[in-house]
Every structure is written in structure tokens, then in C-alpha cells.
Design a protein around this motif. Structure first.
Motif, PDB file in Angstrom:
ATOM      1  N   ILE A  10       0.906  -1.107  -0.106  1.00  0.00           N
ATOM      2  CA  ILE A  10      -0.062   0.143   0.091  1.00  0.00           C
ATOM      3  C   ILE A  10       0.935   1.271  -0.062  1.00  0.00           C
ATOM      4  O   ILE A  10       0.698   2.345  -0.802  1.00  0.00           O
ATOM      5  N   GLN A  11       1.850   1.056   0.871  1.00  0.00           N
ATOM      6  CA  GLN A  11       2.807   2.518   0.870  1.00  0.00           C
ATOM      7  C   GLN A  11       3.596   2.681  -0.473  1.00  0.00           C
ATOM      8  O   GLN A  11       3.773   3.685  -0.756  1.00  0.00           O
ATOM      9  N   VAL A  12       3.928   1.672  -0.926  1.00  0.00           N
ATOM     10  CA  VAL A  12       4.662   1.684  -2.299  1.00  0.00           C
ATOM     11  C   VAL A  12       3.775   2.218  -3.387  1.00  0.00           C
ATOM     12  O   VAL A  12       4.279   3.238  -4.079  1.00  0.00           O
ATOM     13  N   PHE A  13       2.659   1.951  -3.391  1.00  0.00           N
ATOM     14  CA  PHE A  13       1.487   2.373  -4.298  1.00  0.00           C
ATOM     15  C   PHE A  13       1.421   3.950  -4.031  1.00  0.00           C
ATOM     16  O   PHE A  13       1.558   4.646  -5.148  1.00  0.00           O
ATOM     17  N   ILE A  14       1.112   4.342  -2.886  1.00  0.00           N
ATOM     18  CA  ILE A  14       0.722   5.657  -2.375  1.00  0.00           C
ATOM     19  C   ILE A  14       1.981   6.468  -2.951  1.00  0.00           C
ATOM     20  O   ILE A  14       1.943   7.542  -3.685  1.00  0.00           O
ATOM     21  N   GLY A  15       3.118   5.958  -2.378  1.00  0.00           N
ATOM     22  CA  GLY A  15       4.342   6.867  -2.456  1.00  0.00           C
ATOM     23  C   GLY A  15       4.757   6.979  -4.048  1.00  0.00           C
ATOM     24  O   GLY A  15       5.129   8.033  -4.441  1.00  0.00           O
ATOM     25  N   THR A  16       4.799   5.780  -4.844  1.00  0.00           N
ATOM     26  CA  THR A  16       5.205   5.931  -6.018  1.00  0.00           C
ATOM     27  C   THR A  16       4.241   6.742  -6.804  1.00  0.00           C
ATOM     28  O   THR A  16       4.587   7.694  -7.811  1.00  0.00           O
ATOM     29  N   VAL A  17       2.712   6.537  -6.781  1.00  0.00           N
ATOM     30  CA  VAL A  17       1.795   7.577  -7.484  1.00  0.00           C
ATOM     31  C   VAL A  17       2.261   8.989  -7.174  1.00  0.00           C
ATOM     32  O   VAL A  17       2.226   9.997  -8.072  1.00  0.00           O
ATOM     33  N   LEU A  18       2.282   9.417  -5.934  1.00  0.00           N
ATOM     34  CA  LEU A  18       2.281  10.858  -5.382  1.00  0.00           C
ATOM     35  C   LEU A  18       3.576  11.552  -5.814  1.00  0.00           C
ATOM     36  O   LEU A  18       3.895  12.397  -6.219  1.00  0.00           O
TER      37      LEU A  18
END
Length: 297
Positions: free
Chosen positions: A106-114
């Protein structure tokens, strides 16, 4: 054959290798990374095949064997209410490893997108996203995590959400820095000239080129998530009994009597946390070196 010709031949061979093969060769030479990968694989297999490794359930109580030492019947002894410690240990691995993996995803998805949006678009988008990152990073992690857990209640999924929501900032900063370095490169300009929109440029050209730092950061984030789960569960703000996790199994170590005379209640979960985090760190270091193009084969 002279030394210079040998060097030229080796350089030609290295160029002929694909990036994936070169990374794999470099990874194989890192003995600690191999050991970490093997140990981590074994721990995951123990967690996955837990029902086949123990005939007990996590909440089976044996009133005739309470706080007994390891024996043939209970290979890691029993706890204060007669539950098999080995069974709870391997099932606890499912929870601890699951929290680490899902929170990291979850944190990789959020961090990568933003991070990609901030680095690529810049301007007001970058300012807003990075100010949010700064605000989150200003607060002490455990204080906020404990506060949120107390408000929404401790559970496995709440713990995953708390860890992910408070930990994506480091990955966002890494991705933003990588995108800033890439977006002015010639091949990105060529992609725009060919008519690709921003979405296609980010998805097809930028993200594949920053996959290496994301992968390494994600690997190390799993270790941090497992440690966070253990700490919050130890404080009673994570996984709630009777569901076992390595963190809440360590709560038995708060008793001085347990520390002195019942080592089987706290050493095994502590050892599992230590081995898992150490293995993941070895694996992350190995991946970082293997995916670094400056490192020679």
C-alpha cells in the motif's frame, strides 16, 4: 593474449549481458544476500504451511500442561494457559509477515503515484504533495500510530492501514528525486515529440527506469513494517489476542518470572523477528548492489 586485450574482451562480454542477467550474477556473488533470501523463504514457507506443521490450533488449551518446558508433545513448551507455543509461533508468522507485505504494498503504491506526480508535473502539484509529506514526517511516528490505533481500535487490517498511511512519505521522496532526474532526459523529450501523453510517458518510460530504487526501498520497508507491528502489538495497540503475532507473543516478556524461568515464551518470537528483519536487510542490500549499474560484475 595481452592484459589490455583481456580487459577489452571482458568489457565486450559484460555489454552483451542483459541488465537482468548482470543483476542476477552480481546478486549471486553476495553471500549475505543469498543467505537472507534462503532464510526468508524458509520463514515464509513455515508460515504458509503452518497447518501441516502442527496438529494444534492457536487457541487449543491443555489444562494439564500449563507453562511447561519444551518436550516431545510441545516442542516449544506451552504458555500460561496451556497453548502450544510452536503453533502460535508459526501462525504468528502469517500475521507479522502479512502485515509487513500488505502495508508495504500500500505504501509503495501511494508513494510511487504521488512521488511521480510531484516530480513530473512540478509547480503547485509538487508543492502541495511535498508539503503533505513534510507535515507527516514532522510528527513522531509511534505517537501518532498509537493515537490512531486507540481511536479506530487495534486489529490486523487497522494496523496495516496505520503503517501504510504513515510510511509512504520516504518512498514518495525517493520517487520524486528519481523522476526529477529523468524527466529532462532526451528519450523523455523524444517520447513527448512522438505524441505520447503524460500518462503514457510516466507509465511506459519513467516508472520502468526507476523500478530499482523502488524495489530496494520496498524490501527494506517490509522490515520496518514488521518491527512496527511488533512494537505496536507489544504495547497492546496492534494485533489482539487470541490471534497470535510475534509482537503480542513478546508481551509475556514483561514478567520478570517469565524472563528468568520461561525462556521459551519470549526467545522464539524475538528470534523470529530478529532473523526476519536481518534477512530482509541482507536481501535489500544485495538487491541495491545488484541493481546498481555502477557496480561491476
Amino acid at each position: 593474449m595481452t592484459l589490455s586485450s583481456n580487459i577489452c574482451t571482458n568489457d565486450q562480454e559484460n555489454r552483451s549481458l542483459s541488465m537482468g542477467k548482470m543483476a542476477f550474477i552480481k546478486f549471486k556473488k553476495n553471500k549475505l544476500a543469498i543467505v537472507g533470501a534462503v532464510v526468508l523463504t524458509l520463514l515464509v514457507l513455515f508460515a504458509v504451511f503452518a497447518p501441516l506443521l502442527s496438529s494444534y490450533k492457536i487457541d487449543d488449551i491443555d489444562l494439564y500442561n500449563i507453562s511447561v518446558e519444551p518436550s516431545a508433545e510441545h516442542i516449544l513448551g506451552t504458555d500460561e494457559i496451556g497453548r502450544d507455543v510452536f503453533t502460535r509461533l508459526i501462525y504468528g508468522g502469517r500475521v507479522s509477515l502479512g502485515v509487513g507485505i500488505f502495508a508495504t504494498l500500500i505504501q509503495v503504491f501511494i508513494g510511487t503515484v504521488l512521488g511521480a506526480l510531484a516530480g513530473y508535473y512540478g509547480g503547485i502539484v509538487d508543492s502541495v504533495i511535498m508539503r503533505i509529506v513534510d507535515v507527516i514526517m514532522c510528527f513522531p511516528f509511534f505517537m501518532i500510530a498509537v493515537t490512531i490505533a486507540a481511536v479506530i481500535g487495534p486489529s490486523v487490517w487497522n494496523l496495516i492501514i496505520i503503517i501504510a498511511m504513515l510510511s509512504w512519505t520516504s518512498i514518495a521522496r525517493i520517487v520524486r528525486a528519481e523522476v526529477l532526474a529523468l524527466k529532462e532526459r532526451e528519450f523523455i523529450e523524444a517520447s513527448r515529440a512522438l505524441g505520447m501523453n503524460n500518462y503514457e510517458v510516466i507509465l511506459k518510460h519513467i516508472l520502468p527506469n526507476i523500478l530499482s530504487p523502488i524495489l530496494v526501498s520496498a524490501t527494506l520497508s517490509i522490515a520496518n513494517s514488521i518491527l512496527t507491528e511488533s512494537a505496536l502489538s507489544f504495547l497492546g495497540m496492534g494485533v489482539r489476542p487470541p490471534q497470535p503475532s510475534w509482537g503480542n507473543m513478546l508481551t509475556a516478556a514483561q514478567s520478570m518470572n517469565t524472563l528468568k524461568y520461561e525462556w521459551w515464551l519470549w526467545i522464539p518470537p524475538g528470534l523470529m523477528i530478529f532473523l526476519t528483519v536481518l534477512s530482509i536487510n541482507f536481501l535489500g542490500d544485495g538487491l541495491r548492489d545488484a541493481l546498481d549499474p555502477k557496480e561491476k560484475v
